[in-house]
Design a protein around this motif. Structure first.
Motif, PDB file in Angstrom:
ATOM      1  N   LYS A 118       0.837  -1.206   0.000  1.00  0.00           N
ATOM      2  CA  LYS A 118       0.000   0.000   0.000  1.00  0.00           C
ATOM      3  C   LYS A 118       0.871   1.255   0.000  1.00  0.00           C
ATOM      4  O   LYS A 118       0.590   2.214  -0.725  1.00  0.00           O
ATOM      5  CB  LYS A 118      -0.916   0.014   1.221  1.00  0.00           C
ATOM      6  N   LYS A 119       1.928   1.239   0.783  1.00  0.00           N
ATOM      7  CA  LYS A 119       2.838   2.384   0.849  1.00  0.00           C
ATOM      8  C   LYS A 119       3.489   2.628  -0.513  1.00  0.00           C
ATOM      9  O   LYS A 119       3.590   3.770  -0.970  1.00  0.00           O
ATOM     10  CB  LYS A 119       3.901   2.141   1.916  1.00  0.00           C
ATOM     11  N   GLN A 121       2.283   1.764  -3.433  1.00  0.00           N
ATOM     12  CA  GLN A 121       1.249   2.254  -4.342  1.00  0.00           C
ATOM     13  C   GLN A 121       0.987   3.747  -4.122  1.00  0.00           C
ATOM     14  O   GLN A 121       0.832   4.492  -5.081  1.00  0.00           O
ATOM     15  CB  GLN A 121      -0.047   1.461  -4.161  1.00  0.00           C
ATOM     16  N   GLN A 122       0.960   4.148  -2.851  1.00  0.00           N
ATOM     17  CA  GLN A 122       0.756   5.565  -2.545  1.00  0.00           C
ATOM     18  C   GLN A 122       1.910   6.410  -3.078  1.00  0.00           C
ATOM     19  O   GLN A 122       1.701   7.496  -3.610  1.00  0.00           O
ATOM     20  CB  GLN A 122       0.611   5.777  -1.035  1.00  0.00           C
ATOM     21  N   GLN A 125       1.521   6.726  -6.772  1.00  0.00           N
ATOM     22  CA  GLN A 125       0.434   7.659  -7.080  1.00  0.00           C
ATOM     23  C   GLN A 125       0.894   9.097  -6.861  1.00  0.00           C
ATOM     24  O   GLN A 125       0.609   9.975  -7.681  1.00  0.00           O
ATOM     25  CB  GLN A 125      -0.798   7.357  -6.215  1.00  0.00           C
ATOM     26  N   ASN A 126       1.630   9.350  -5.781  1.00  0.00           N
ATOM     27  CA  ASN A 126       2.146  10.689  -5.515  1.00  0.00           C
ATOM     28  C   ASN A 126       3.104  11.142  -6.611  1.00  0.00           C
ATOM     29  O   ASN A 126       3.081  12.313  -7.023  1.00  0.00           O
ATOM     30  CB  ASN A 126       2.845  10.748  -4.153  1.00  0.00           C
TER      31      ASN A 126
END
Length: 141
Positions: A118-119, A121-122, A125-126
């Motif tokens: 998840k980290k 992926q974030q 995305q950022n």
């Protein structure tokens, strides 16, 4: 005559091979406690070939622990190492389904792996958002 001598030596050669598994495992434990996780992983990996199922199970469990620690130390490889840890715990549980420590560690590392994904992926995305913002700024100028 030579043939019979070789046959007499064969059991001792086989015995010498099987007696080394506990040594490999114990050396792995020593390396683990010395924070030499790469060496510990290699030793536990070797010990998993033991014909003794109890020793195999302990080696797999500790290989899982070692892979997790390596992942903590080597962040770029964490995902791969933690997946290896999960597989090691699953193999240990296949040999002893009642091992509560292996089950707990399996679930713990699986949760950490999901958090890591998840980290990542974030972060991706950022980065994509920053690139899009950069393009908009460039177009406005």
């Amino acid at each position: 005559m030579k043939f019979w001598c070789l046959l007499l030596l064969l059991p001792s050669v086989t015995l010498a091979k099987t007696e080394r598994w506990p040594w490999l495992y114990n050396d792995g434990v020593t390396a683990y406690h010395s924070n030499d996780f790469a060496h510990a992983a290699a030793l536990f990996e070797s010990a998993t070939a033991s014909p003794d199922r109890a020793l195999q199970q302990r080696a797999l469990y500790n290989l899982g622990n070692t892979s997790y620690r390596l992942g903590e130390a080597k962040a770029p490889q964490a995902q791969q190492l933690w997946q290896r840890a999960i597989k090691s715990y699953e193999s240990a549980l296949a040999l002893d389904p009642h091992d509560a420590d292996a089950k707990f560690n399996h679930d713990f590392v699986k949760k950490k792996l999901e958090e890591l994904k998840k980290k990542q992926q974030q972060q991706q995305q950022n980065q994509q958002d920053k690139k899009q913002d950069q393009k908009k700024d460039d177009q406005q100028q």
